[in-house]
Design a protein around this motif. Structure first.
Motif, PDB file in Angstrom:
ATOM      1  N   LYS A 165       0.942  -1.065   0.066  1.00 12.87           N
ATOM      2  CA  LYS A 165       0.051  -0.213  -0.061  1.00 12.87           C
ATOM      3  C   LYS A 165       0.979   1.116   0.061  1.00 12.87           C
ATOM      4  O   LYS A 165       1.779   1.351   0.887  1.00 12.87           O
ATOM      5  CB  LYS A 165      -0.788  -0.198   1.420  1.00 12.87           C
ATOM      6  CG  LYS A 165      -1.767   1.319   1.493  1.00 12.87           C
ATOM      7  CD  LYS A 165      -2.491   0.949   2.912  1.00 12.87           C
ATOM      8  CE  LYS A 165      -3.206   2.426   3.206  1.00 12.87           C
ATOM      9  NZ  LYS A 165      -3.829   2.083   4.200  1.00 12.87           N
ATOM     10  N   GLN A 166       0.691   2.195  -0.987  1.00 15.86           N
ATOM     11  CA  GLN A 166       1.395   3.362  -0.995  1.00 15.86           C
ATOM     12  C   GLN A 166       0.583   4.541  -0.924  1.00 15.86           C
ATOM     13  O   GLN A 166      -0.604   4.799  -1.851  1.00 15.86           O
ATOM     14  CB  GLN A 166       2.119   3.378  -2.358  1.00 15.86           C
ATOM     15  CG  GLN A 166       3.046   4.723  -2.220  1.00 15.86           C
ATOM     16  CD  GLN A 166       3.873   4.715  -3.516  1.00 15.86           C
ATOM     17  OE1 GLN A 166       3.625   4.248  -4.595  1.00 15.86           O
ATOM     18  NE2 GLN A 166       4.840   5.430  -3.390  1.00 15.86           N
ATOM     19  N   LYS A 195       4.476   8.894   0.369  1.00 16.06           N
ATOM     20  CA  LYS A 195       4.902   7.898   1.270  1.00 16.06           C
ATOM     21  C   LYS A 195       5.724   6.714   0.343  1.00 16.06           C
ATOM     22  O   LYS A 195       5.197   6.715  -0.650  1.00 16.06           O
ATOM     23  CB  LYS A 195       4.314   7.333   2.434  1.00 16.06           C
ATOM     24  CG  LYS A 195       3.759   8.284   3.568  1.00 16.06           C
ATOM     25  CD  LYS A 195       3.045   7.737   4.457  1.00 16.06           C
ATOM     26  CE  LYS A 195       2.581   8.975   5.457  1.00 16.06           C
ATOM     27  NZ  LYS A 195       1.991   8.189   6.587  1.00 16.06           N
ATOM     28  N   GLY A 196       6.616   5.772   1.090  1.00 13.29           N
ATOM     29  CA  GLY A 196       6.837   4.779   0.273  1.00 13.29           C
ATOM     30  C   GLY A 196       6.087   3.636   0.621  1.00 13.29           C
ATOM     31  O   GLY A 196       4.977   3.586   1.359  1.00 13.29           O
ATOM     32  N   PRO A 197       5.968   2.537  -0.456  1.00 14.95           N
ATOM     33  CA  PRO A 197       5.114   1.344  -0.118  1.00 14.95           C
ATOM     34  C   PRO A 197       5.357   0.819   1.048  1.00 14.95           C
ATOM     35  O   PRO A 197       6.439   0.494   1.469  1.00 14.95           O
ATOM     36  CB  PRO A 197       5.827   0.678  -1.292  1.00 14.95           C
ATOM     37  CG  PRO A 197       6.276   1.498  -2.282  1.00 14.95           C
ATOM     38  CD  PRO A 197       6.960   2.403  -1.519  1.00 14.95           C
ATOM     39  N   GLN A 198       4.249   0.164   1.659  1.00 17.38           N
ATOM     40  CA  GLN A 198       4.127  -0.357   2.774  1.00 17.38           C
ATOM     41  C   GLN A 198       3.652  -1.598   2.893  1.00 17.38           C
ATOM     42  O   GLN A 198       2.720  -1.977   2.113  1.00 17.38           O
ATOM     43  CB  GLN A 198       3.309   0.443   3.976  1.00 17.38           C
ATOM     44  CG  GLN A 198       4.069   1.635   4.319  1.00 17.38           C
ATOM     45  CD  GLN A 198       3.235   2.336   5.418  1.00 17.38           C
ATOM     46  OE1 GLN A 198       1.939   2.743   4.979  1.00 17.38           O
ATOM     47  NE2 GLN A 198       3.790   2.754   6.580  1.00 17.38           N
ATOM     48  N   ASP A 216      -7.924   3.790   3.868  1.00 21.69           N
ATOM     49  CA  ASP A 216      -7.432   2.758   3.066  1.00 21.69           C
ATOM     50  C   ASP A 216      -7.331   3.236   1.287  1.00 21.69           C
ATOM     51  O   ASP A 216      -6.781   2.669   0.677  1.00 21.69           O
ATOM     52  CB  ASP A 216      -8.587   1.608   2.858  1.00 21.69           C
ATOM     53  CG  ASP A 216      -8.728   0.566   4.011  1.00 21.69           C
ATOM     54  OD1 ASP A 216     -10.066   0.389   4.136  1.00 21.69           O
ATOM     55  OD2 ASP A 216      -7.945   0.475   4.734  1.00 21.69           O
ATOM     56  N   SER A 217      -7.550   4.684   1.427  1.00 19.95           N
ATOM     57  CA  SER A 217      -7.102   5.366   0.169  1.00 19.95           C
ATOM     58  C   SER A 217      -5.497   5.240  -0.243  1.00 19.95           C
ATOM     59  O   SER A 217      -5.066   5.819   0.913  1.00 19.95           O
ATOM     60  CB  SER A 217      -7.750   6.702   0.057  1.00 19.95           C
ATOM     61  OG  SER A 217      -9.169   6.746   0.350  1.00 19.95           O
ATOM     62  N   ALA A 218      -5.266   4.764  -1.221  1.00 18.80           N
ATOM     63  CA  ALA A 218      -3.969   4.779  -1.595  1.00 18.80           C
ATOM     64  C   ALA A 218      -3.640   4.169  -2.867  1.00 18.80           C
ATOM     65  O   ALA A 218      -4.580   3.803  -3.451  1.00 18.80           O
ATOM     66  CB  ALA A 218      -3.053   3.705  -0.367  1.00 18.80           C
TER      67      ALA A 218
END
Lengths: 112, 111
Positions: free
Chosen positions: A37-38, A42-45, A84-86
């Protein structure tokens, strides 16, 4: 709401509904898959992962399904929330030292 | 107590300049990576280092050079910057399981 493959880069769902994000991976030899999730800026998590000897794995509000026959991976998010928006990425590990190969990403938008 | 940290977060520079982006991880991982994310959010691997050895070198211009002074650091140096180098660059590290941990990204803008 459901996204069909990588041809719909944006998925819009109502808050509280379930979301399904799909991914078609390319290499039948891939043995490890991850959903990331990004969020903006921010960076991907890491969200959840699955190995090729499984076809389903559940986390908190998320489930990953793996269909090796058709090389398809999906991420299900239950009771979608504004947080959850990403942009969501699937990634596959093709083995060796190549690291992860990422799909194109799907932008999930939550409607109030 | 950031696991993977990279600096600077933003970098604006002129064409032709040379710049570096630094990355450090405190996870004890053996392998570190640099990824480039373009304007369409596509993530593409550029380099990886394992125990100070380059093990992947995708088809990136030789103006890009990764430098790893030790296992916890992998810096990215870019010579003669071009407009097409504008992107967000992500550092990452991975442990034995293969999961990647990413930094927050460094947005490079070349004018």
């Amino acid at each position: 709401g459901e996204n069909v493959g990588l041809h719909l880069p944006t998925l819009s769902v109502q808050e509280g509904d379930n979301s399904i994000i799909n991914c078609a991976y390319s290499n039948s030899a891939s043995d490890y898959f991850i959903w990331y999730k990004q969020e903006s800026g921010k960076g991907p998590q890491f969200i959840i992962d699955i190995r090729s000897n499984m076809d389903k794995r559940q986390g908190q509000r998320v489930t990953v399904l793996l269909n090796k026959t058709v090389k398809h991976l999906s991420l299900q998010i239950a009771a979608t929330q504004p947080g959850d928006s990403a942009v969501y990425f699937c990634a596959e590990n093709r083995g060796g030292a190549d690291g992860l190969t990422f799909g194109k990403g799907t932008h999930l938008i939550i409607q109030p | 107590d950031t696991a993977v940290s990279q600096t600077p977060k933003y970098l604006v520079t002129q064409m032709g300049n040379d710049k570096s982006i630094k990355c450090e991880q405190n996870l004890g991982h053996d392998t570190m990576y640099w990824y480039k994310q373009d304007s369409k959010k596509f993530l593409k691997i550029m380099f990886s280092y394992n125990n100070k050895e380059l093990i992947i070198n995708e088809t990136v211009p030789n103006r890009f050079s990764p430098k790893s002074p030790d296992k916890a650091h992998l810096n990215l140096h870019i010579n003669s910057l071009e407009l097409g180098d504008s992107a967000v660059y992500f550092c990452a590290s991975s442990g034995p399981g293969g999961e990647l941990f990413f930094g927050e990204g460094s947005r490079l803008t070349v004018l």
